[in-house]
Write an enzyme that holds these catalytic residues in place. Structure first.
Site, PDB file in Angstrom:
ATOM      1  N   GLY A 205    -108.308 -63.831 -37.819  1.00 13.65           N
ATOM      2  CA  GLY A 205    -107.796 -64.098 -39.158  1.00 13.65           C
ATOM      3  C   GLY A 205    -107.865 -62.869 -40.045  1.00 13.65           C
ATOM      4  O   GLY A 205    -107.878 -61.737 -39.562  1.00 13.65           O
ATOM      5  N   SER A 206    -107.949 -63.117 -41.337  1.00  7.74           N
ATOM      6  CA  SER A 206    -107.876 -62.037 -42.316  1.00  7.74           C
ATOM      7  C   SER A 206    -109.174 -61.247 -42.387  1.00  7.74           C
ATOM      8  O   SER A 206    -110.253 -61.748 -42.053  1.00  7.74           O
ATOM      9  CB  SER A 206    -107.559 -62.605 -43.701  1.00  7.74           C
ATOM     10  OG  SER A 206    -108.669 -63.323 -44.210  1.00  7.74           O
ATOM     11  N   ARG A 208    -110.641 -60.344 -45.141  1.00  6.24           N
ATOM     12  CA  ARG A 208    -111.489 -60.909 -46.192  1.00  6.24           C
ATOM     13  C   ARG A 208    -112.408 -61.992 -45.625  1.00  6.24           C
ATOM     14  O   ARG A 208    -113.620 -61.995 -45.879  1.00  6.24           O
ATOM     15  CB  ARG A 208    -110.624 -61.494 -47.316  1.00  6.24           C
ATOM     16  CG  ARG A 208    -111.429 -62.049 -48.484  1.00  6.24           C
ATOM     17  CD  ARG A 208    -110.536 -62.564 -49.579  1.00  6.24           C
ATOM     18  NE  ARG A 208    -109.768 -63.729 -49.130  1.00  6.24           N
ATOM     19  CZ  ARG A 208    -108.939 -64.416 -49.922  1.00  6.24           C
ATOM     20  NH1 ARG A 208    -108.744 -64.034 -51.170  1.00  6.24           N
ATOM     21  NH2 ARG A 208    -108.294 -65.461 -49.453  1.00  6.24           N
ATOM     22  N   THR A 209    -111.836 -62.907 -44.844  1.00 13.10           N
ATOM     23  CA  THR A 209    -112.657 -63.963 -44.247  1.00 13.10           C
ATOM     24  C   THR A 209    -113.604 -63.387 -43.205  1.00 13.10           C
ATOM     25  O   THR A 209    -114.770 -63.783 -43.117  1.00 13.10           O
ATOM     26  CB  THR A 209    -111.751 -65.031 -43.609  1.00 13.10           C
ATOM     27  OG1 THR A 209    -110.878 -65.564 -44.603  1.00 13.10           O
ATOM     28  CG2 THR A 209    -112.578 -66.160 -43.016  1.00 13.10           C
ATOM     29  N   GLU A 228    -111.648 -60.734 -34.860  1.00 15.16           N
ATOM     30  CA  GLU A 228    -110.368 -60.050 -34.682  1.00 15.16           C
ATOM     31  C   GLU A 228    -109.611 -60.233 -35.986  1.00 15.16           C
ATOM     32  O   GLU A 228    -109.167 -61.337 -36.310  1.00 15.16           O
ATOM     33  CB  GLU A 228    -109.598 -60.634 -33.498  1.00 15.16           C
ATOM     34  CG  GLU A 228    -108.468 -59.725 -33.001  1.00 15.16           C
ATOM     35  CD  GLU A 228    -107.211 -59.820 -33.840  1.00 15.16           C
ATOM     36  OE1 GLU A 228    -106.926 -58.858 -34.596  1.00 15.16           O
ATOM     37  OE2 GLU A 228    -106.514 -60.824 -33.756  1.00 15.16           O
ATOM     38  N   CYS A 262    -100.839 -59.529 -36.754  1.00 18.04           N
ATOM     39  CA  CYS A 262    -101.879 -58.589 -37.177  1.00 18.04           C
ATOM     40  C   CYS A 262    -101.551 -57.168 -36.729  1.00 18.04           C
ATOM     41  O   CYS A 262    -102.031 -56.204 -37.326  1.00 18.04           O
ATOM     42  CB  CYS A 262    -103.247 -59.024 -36.661  1.00 18.04           C
ATOM     43  SG  CYS A 262    -103.312 -59.304 -34.889  1.00 18.04           S
TER      44      CYS A 262
END
Length: 469
Positions: A205-206, A208-209, A228, A262
């Site tokens: 995911g992002s 930030r997370t 990742e 991504c």
């Protein structure tokens, strides 16, 4: 408890709806089941997952149709995602044998030195919406092969695909307790990540997370964490006469999956001398790119982005880049006002003093001109991320220089930035990951090594430091 509703991006129709899961109950079911699964011979687990590939193959058309509807990607692309799901089992079996198999090591005298691997136990998997089957499957298959149980939470934007994936595992014979499904949004995701009953978390995911998860796990060294995350990926075009091919590689890099990969190229760095003819070639190709409904005929190259909120954010980002000195080369447009279709956006940000180092997750490509190749490499490295990078050039010496100096986990030459094989490790550095690459190397984080020094008869002598009898 609010019902979760999944909306088809291309039409606004409801694809799926259901109640959020009880995270405690799902983790408890996995905890009570994983030991029996781990105790089975590896061949039994592998045969079960080979049946999974047969189940997916039998349901391929319906599965691809669901991905196209719920994620918004063109049907041709959804079908390629199903192909990767099917291929994952054989790739993971090979990786398991190569990277985490049992081995005998050299040892002194008649002792045995054995290397074996054990599963962690219960692994949580948090999946993204852009590859709602392939990317979580890339964690789930090697985790199950190694003997773990999995608690899988799909993105709240693609729960139907997640549910179908879990159904396929169960239909193949994976025990229900060993593949659990958590439906929900950020609240359920946070609860799963923080749960005492998991032994690790596998996340895609992002940034930030991912960074928030990294902080949360800093006090939990006993739990495995594989991240990742995204990228602000560069594609560099230098010293190449074939500008039509270069334009094709740029479009494939930046706009496949509507830029929702991504590994997608976010920045095009080009030799000033090639700038005008390359922009002309790129413009001609973009004029031909079809943006449309995933099921339309002829098939579109791009579908919509995932939702209107994402589309709004991307168009606002384009305007922000313009307001800070970016020069639009091709405006990002919303052809249908109330649906998240976007046309490819292209903006020259060379003159911007402070270019934002963020992942703009959609069909938006920033162009930067350079006069020297060393300057181009420095610009390519001007990011906290480090997932993928590509050089388009017919000069091998430039590629050697590029490869040696670029900071990325995936470095391609005359190929798109998003050309990554599942039969190789997949991951990046910086804000793109935590040095636990997935794909072929996923075996590394699904089991831990145990080294044993063994002999059938006990023997022990202390030769120094004892008083005489």
């Amino acid at each position: 408890m609010h019902e979760l509703i999944s909306i088809e991006p291309a039409t606004g129709a409801i694809v799926w709806q259901g109640l959020p899961s009880d995270v405690d109950a799902e983790v408890a079911a996995a905890r009570s089941s994983w030991a029996a699964w781990a105790a089975l011979p590896f061949t039994v687990r592998l045969e079960t997952l080979r049946r999974f590939t047969n189940v997916v193959r039998a349901r391929a058309d319906a599965f691809a149709d669901l991905i196209a509807r719920e994620a918004g990607k063109p049907l041709w692309e959804a079908k390629t995602e199903i192909d990767t799901v099917i291929a994952k089992v054989n790739i993971s079996a090979t990786a398991y044998a190569e990277r985490t198999a049992q081995r005998r090591l050299d040892s002194q005298m008649s002792d045995r030195l054995a290397l074996r691997h054990k599963p962690h136990g219960v692994l949580a998997v948090l999946g993204p919406y852009n590859f709602p089957a392939h990317l979580p499957n890339g964690h789930i298959v090697p985790a199950l092969l190694a003997g773990n149980a999995v608690v899988f939470k799909p993105s709240e934007k693609t729960p139907a695909v997640g549910a179908m994936l879990v159904d396929c595992f169960r239909e193949a014979g994976v025990p229900e307790g060993c593949i659990r499904l958590v439906i929900g949004g950020p609240e359920q995701g946070k609860a799963l990540a923080a749960h005492d009953g998991i032994d690790g978390l596998l996340f895609t995911g992002s940034a930030r997370t991912g960074i928030a998860l990294n902080r949360a796990f800093a006090t939990k060294p006993e739990k495995i964490l594989a991240l990742e995350m995204g990228g602000n990926n560069p594609i560099v075009v230098w010293d190449t006469p074939d500008l039509e091919t270069a334009a094709t590689l740029i479009v494939q890099s930046a706009f496949t999956s509507a830029g929702q990969r991504c590994t997608a190229a976010r920045r095009l760095i080009v030799d000033q001398a090639l700038y005008d003819p390359l922009m002309a070639a790129l413009g001609k190709l973009l004029d031909r790119v079809i943006v449309g409904d995933p099921h339309a005929t002829p098939q579109p190259f791009m579908g919509p982005v995932i939702d209107n909120e994402s589309a709004d954010m991307l168009t606002e980002s384009f305007v922000t880049l313009m307001s800070r000195g970016g020069r639009p080369l091709r405006h990002m447009e919303r052809p249908i006002a109330d649906l998240p279709f976007l046309t490819p956006g292209l903006i020259d940000v060379t003159e911007m003093n402070d270019r934002p180092d963020i992942e703009l997750f959609g069909p938006l490509l920033q162009v930067i001109r350079a006069t020297r190749f060393a300057e181009a490499i420095a610009e390519a490295n001007n990011t906290r991320y480090g997932l993928s990078a590509a050089l388009v050039s017919q000069n091998p010496q430039l590629y050697d220089q590029f490869w040696a100096n670029i900071r990325a986990g995936i470095v391609n030459w005359n190929k798109p930035t998003n050309g990554a094989s599942s039969a190789a490790p997949f991951g990046g550095i910086g804000w793109s990951g935590n040095h636990r690459p997935s794909a072929y190397y996923a075996a590394d984080y699904c089991a831990y090594p145990v080294v044993s020094s063994e002999t059938e008869q006990p023997r022990a002598v202390i030769g120094v430091g004892l008083r005489d009898q």
